[in-house]
Scaffold this active site. Structure first.
Site, PDB file in Angstrom:
ATOM      1  CG  ASP A  63      -2.068  -1.011   1.065  1.00  0.00           C
ATOM      2  OD1 ASP A  63      -2.318  -1.461  -0.071  1.00  0.00           O
ATOM      3  OD2 ASP A  63      -2.710  -1.339   2.080  1.00  0.00           O
ATOM      4  CG  ASN A 114      -4.168   5.515   3.326  1.00  0.00           C
ATOM      5  OD1 ASN A 114      -5.110   5.126   2.651  1.00  0.00           O
ATOM      6  ND2 ASN A 114      -3.218   4.706   3.735  1.00  0.00           N
ATOM      7  NE  ARG A 124       8.138  17.882  27.397  1.00  0.00           N
ATOM      8  CZ  ARG A 124       8.995  18.827  27.745  1.00  0.00           C
ATOM      9  NH1 ARG A 124       8.776  20.087  27.369  1.00  0.00           N
ATOM     10  NH2 ARG A 124      10.077  18.520  28.457  1.00  0.00           N
ATOM     11  NE  ARG A 169      -2.793  19.799  27.638  1.00  0.00           N
ATOM     12  CZ  ARG A 169      -2.297  19.000  28.574  1.00  0.00           C
ATOM     13  NH1 ARG A 169      -3.102  18.427  29.454  1.00  0.00           N
ATOM     14  NH2 ARG A 169      -1.000  18.759  28.633  1.00  0.00           N
ATOM     15  CG  ASP A 189      -0.299  11.073  21.862  1.00  0.00           C
ATOM     16  OD1 ASP A 189       0.060  11.852  22.769  1.00  0.00           O
ATOM     17  OD2 ASP A 189      -0.140   9.838  21.917  1.00  0.00           O
TER      18      ASP A 189
END
Length: 311
Positions: free
Chosen positions: A91, A165, A176, A193, A195
């Site tokens: 892919d 994608n 962080r 907040r 990732d």
């Protein structure tokens, strides 16, 4: 050939059958890919089809393809000359080829020599048989939407790209949480907040988005999935918006944030930057062999329950 989905009739160019010129694109530095490429090139040449080999693919040291039966060229020339392109690999190889060829509307055929192969649906063992069907015009055309994204900094666009994608804004290398605001058509949706966030097409719904508990979207669904990555608030859930909605992600606080297009092209972002995403005017045209079924592909790749036995 079966017509493309009527919601986007211009996405697949009118294909010439039998195709006069076919491009071959493969994963770099792979002995197995080189062997398949050599076999395909010779087979097509023997049948009177012009063969183009993408220049980075042609640089493989062990292609074994006689130089007189193919022409080495870049993506722009493939876009101008090829009636179709056969992509050999997984892919990731298909994603790269799709972004390069989308503006040219070259139909893509995928031969799976990777691991999962959600987009490369022809097994290597069936490659030459499927070439017979391709040249006979028995493949089905299917349009897949792309996302167009741009980073706006201090009022000007500093980077842009396409994604088949997903477009992902995440916390980068430091690890962080980042703080961002998300808008849809200029209307504030939420501050988060986390990732990061995945903005996924239906094609990408079985990729990174699936791993982040996003929904699986059938390719004919004209929607975009917004999937939070490890949100600090447990009430944040994936949201599906329309394919004509404009999405904006504004970085509020971040030590190191980045945006990724299909996990292959990356740009750094700074606090105050805005990532603007919308459906691209270009689309990708996939050609599927006879008997292709999206649901059968899901059952196979995701190891779902066996199909019931007919009595």
């Amino acid at each position: 050939m079966t017509a493309p989905h009527p919601s986007n009739p211009s996405s697949c160019r009118d294909c010439q059958f039998p195709p006069q010129t076919i491009a071959l694109i493969g994963k770099y530095q792979s002995r197995e890919i080189a062997e398949s490429l050599s076999l395909l090139a010779k087979n097509l040449h023997d049948r009177g089809v012009g063969v183009l080999v993408e220049e980075a693919t042609a640089s493989l040291s062990e292609t074994g393809v006689e130089p007189h039966i193919w022409t080495r060229c870049g993506y722009a020339e493939i876009g101008a000359r090829a009636d179709a392109a056969i992509v050999l690999g997984g892919d990731g190889t298909m994603l790269n080829a799709a972004r390069h060829l989308a503006r040219h509307r070259v139909p893509l055929v995928g031969v799976n020599q990777g691991r999962l192969g959600f987009m490369t649906d022809i097994a290597r063992a069936d490659m030459l048989t499927c070439v017979d069907d391709l040249l006979a015009g028995k493949f089905t055309a299917e349009s897949r939407m792309l996302l167009s994204g741009e980073i706006v900094r201090d009022g000007r666009v500093v980077a842009s790209n396409l994604a088949l994608n997903e477009v992902v804004v995440d916390k980068g290398a430091i690890g962080r949480l980042i703080d961002f605001d998300l808008y849809v058509d200029g209307e504030f949706l939420y501050n988060l907040r986390s990732d990061g966030v995945i903005v996924s097409t239906p094609t990408g719904s079985t990729a990174y988005s699936l791993a982040a508990n996003g929904p699986i979207l059938h390719p004919q669904v004209t929607g975009i999935a917004l999937v939070p990555l490890c949100p600090h608030s447990l009430t944040n859930r994936p949201v599906l918006v329309g394919d004509r909605n404009a999405i904006e992600i504004r970085i509020v606080r971040a030590d190191d944030s980045r945006v990724h297009f299909d996990g292959q092209v990356t740009f750094d972002m700074k606090p105050g930057d805005a990532m603007r995403i919308r459906r691209s005017e270009d689309s990708v045209c996939f050609l599927h062999p006879p008997g292709y079924s999206y649901f059968a592909m899901l059952r196979e790749k995701l190891h779902w329950s066996r199909q019931p036995t007919t009595r």
